[in-house]
Design an enzyme around this catalytic site. Structure first.
Site, PDB file in Angstrom:
ATOM      1  N   GLY A 130      37.388 -26.957  50.041  1.00 49.39           N
ATOM      2  CA  GLY A 130      37.195 -26.019  48.934  1.00 49.39           C
ATOM      3  C   GLY A 130      38.325 -26.034  47.918  1.00 49.39           C
TER       4      GLY A 130
ATOM      5  N   ASP B 130      48.707 -14.984  43.674  1.00 52.69           N
ATOM      6  CA  ASP B 130      47.398 -15.548  43.352  1.00 52.69           C
ATOM      7  C   ASP B 130      46.638 -14.577  42.449  1.00 52.69           C
ATOM      8  OD1 ASP B 130      45.463 -17.876  44.884  1.00 52.69           O
ATOM      9  OD2 ASP B 130      44.442 -16.305  43.736  1.00 52.69           O
TER      10      ASP B 130
ATOM     11  N   HIS C  96      49.245 -26.885  46.412  1.00 48.01           N
ATOM     12  CA  HIS C  96      49.741 -25.513  46.549  1.00 48.01           C
ATOM     13  C   HIS C  96      49.552 -25.040  47.977  1.00 48.01           C
ATOM     14  CE1 HIS C  96      45.565 -25.539  45.143  1.00 48.01           C
ATOM     15  NE2 HIS C  96      45.366 -24.489  45.930  1.00 48.01           N
ATOM     16  N   LEU C  97      50.496 -24.243  48.438  1.00 47.54           N
ATOM     17  CA  LEU C  97      50.428 -23.646  49.769  1.00 47.54           C
ATOM     18  C   LEU C  97      50.097 -22.177  49.587  1.00 47.54           C
ATOM     19  CD1 LEU C  97      52.472 -26.141  49.886  1.00 47.54           C
ATOM     20  CD2 LEU C  97      53.274 -25.124  52.018  1.00 47.54           C
ATOM     21  N   HIS C  98      48.981 -21.755  50.170  1.00 48.93           N
ATOM     22  CA  HIS C  98      48.620 -20.341  50.135  1.00 48.93           C
ATOM     23  C   HIS C  98      49.455 -19.604  51.179  1.00 48.93           C
ATOM     24  CE1 HIS C  98      44.668 -20.738  47.935  1.00 48.93           C
ATOM     25  NE2 HIS C  98      44.776 -21.967  48.381  1.00 48.93           N
TER      26      HIS C  98
HETATM   27  P1  5GP Z   1      42.370 -23.767  46.140  1.00 45.75           P
HETATM   28  O1  5GP Z   1      40.947 -23.389  46.355  1.00 45.75           O
HETATM   29  O2  5GP Z   1      42.510 -24.905  45.159  1.00 45.75           O
HETATM   30  O3  5GP Z   1      43.109 -24.021  47.435  1.00 45.75           O
HETATM   31  O4  5GP Z   1      43.078 -22.496  45.546  1.00 45.75           O
HETATM   32  C1  5GP Z   1      43.359 -22.318  44.196  1.00 45.75           C
HETATM   33  C2  5GP Z   1      43.910 -20.927  44.047  1.00 45.75           C
HETATM   34  O5  5GP Z   1      44.482 -20.806  42.773  1.00 45.75           O
HETATM   35  C3  5GP Z   1      42.848 -19.832  44.188  1.00 45.75           C
HETATM   36  O6  5GP Z   1      43.218 -18.922  45.213  1.00 45.75           O
HETATM   37  C4  5GP Z   1      42.849 -19.186  42.806  1.00 45.75           C
HETATM   38  O7  5GP Z   1      42.622 -17.799  42.842  1.00 45.75           O
HETATM   39  C5  5GP Z   1      44.229 -19.522  42.285  1.00 45.75           C
HETATM   40  N1  5GP Z   1      44.298 -19.614  40.843  1.00 45.75           N
HETATM   41  C6  5GP Z   1      43.473 -20.328  40.019  1.00 45.75           C
HETATM   42  N2  5GP Z   1      43.832 -20.177  38.736  1.00 45.75           N
HETATM   43  C7  5GP Z   1      44.911 -19.352  38.745  1.00 45.75           C
HETATM   44  C8  5GP Z   1      45.725 -18.817  37.700  1.00 45.75           C
HETATM   45  O8  5GP Z   1      45.535 -19.063  36.523  1.00 45.75           O
HETATM   46  N3  5GP Z   1      46.758 -17.990  38.079  1.00 45.75           N
HETATM   47  C9  5GP Z   1      47.007 -17.706  39.397  1.00 45.75           C
HETATM   48  N4  5GP Z   1      48.034 -16.893  39.655  1.00 45.75           N
HETATM   49  N5  5GP Z   1      46.248 -18.192  40.396  1.00 45.75           N
HETATM   50  C10 5GP Z   1      45.216 -19.003  40.079  1.00 45.75           C
END
Ligand code: 5GP
Ligand code: ZN
Length: 114
Positions: A93, A30, A100-102
């Site tokens: 959020g 991330d 995507h899976l964190h």
């Molecule tokens: P969400 O809030 O949608 O669950 O998480 C999106 C995640 O994508 C966030 O943790 C954010 O930091 C990550 N993210 C957004 N843009 C990019 C990017 O361009 N590259 C990477 N590696 N991560 C990204």
């Protein structure tokens, strides 16, 4: 989806710090880590949210979870533990509308999440 940042990674237009690639998934660090280890596991296919997971393709969910397991091992989190999070739409959020899976770990994680 040309305006989707994660599709652009799948296409190779943007190069993340890749951890794992298979025929179905991609995993990378991330860009704004929320823990010492923070990776994302995504399907190659553009799927906007968890609710859009194709019901006729149960193997995709398996591929994503196997990806989480492998990424956790690559990051050295298997023994200490880690958390997997999927944000789905507004209240969660979710910011990027490509599923995507964190994978978070490397420190004690609080519960309940904020
Ligand atoms: P969400 O809030 O949608 O669950 O998480 C999106 C995640 O994508 C966030 O943790 C954010 O930091 C990550 N993210 C957004 N843009 C990019 C990017 O361009 N590259 C990477 N590696 N991560 C990204
Ligand atoms: Zn996409």
């Amino acid at each position: 989806m040309k305006d989707c940042i994660f599709c652009r990674m799948v296409a190779g237009d943007i190069k993340p710090r890749t951890l794992l690639e298979t025929d179905r998934i991609l995993a990378f660090h991330d860009i704004h880590p929320q823990a010492p280890a923070h990776a994302l596991v995504i399907p190659r296919l553009h799927i906007a949210t968890l609710d859009d997971l194709p019901p006729d393709d149960p193997e995709l969910a398996g591929a994503l979870f196997q990806g989480v397991r492998q990424v956790a091992a690559l990051l050295g989190l298997s023994a200490s533990g880690y958390r997997t999070v999927i944000n789905c739409r507004g209240d969660s959020g979710q910011e990027v509308y490509h599923l995507h899976l964190h994978v978070l770990g490397g420190r004690k994680l609080g519960w309940p999440p904020g």
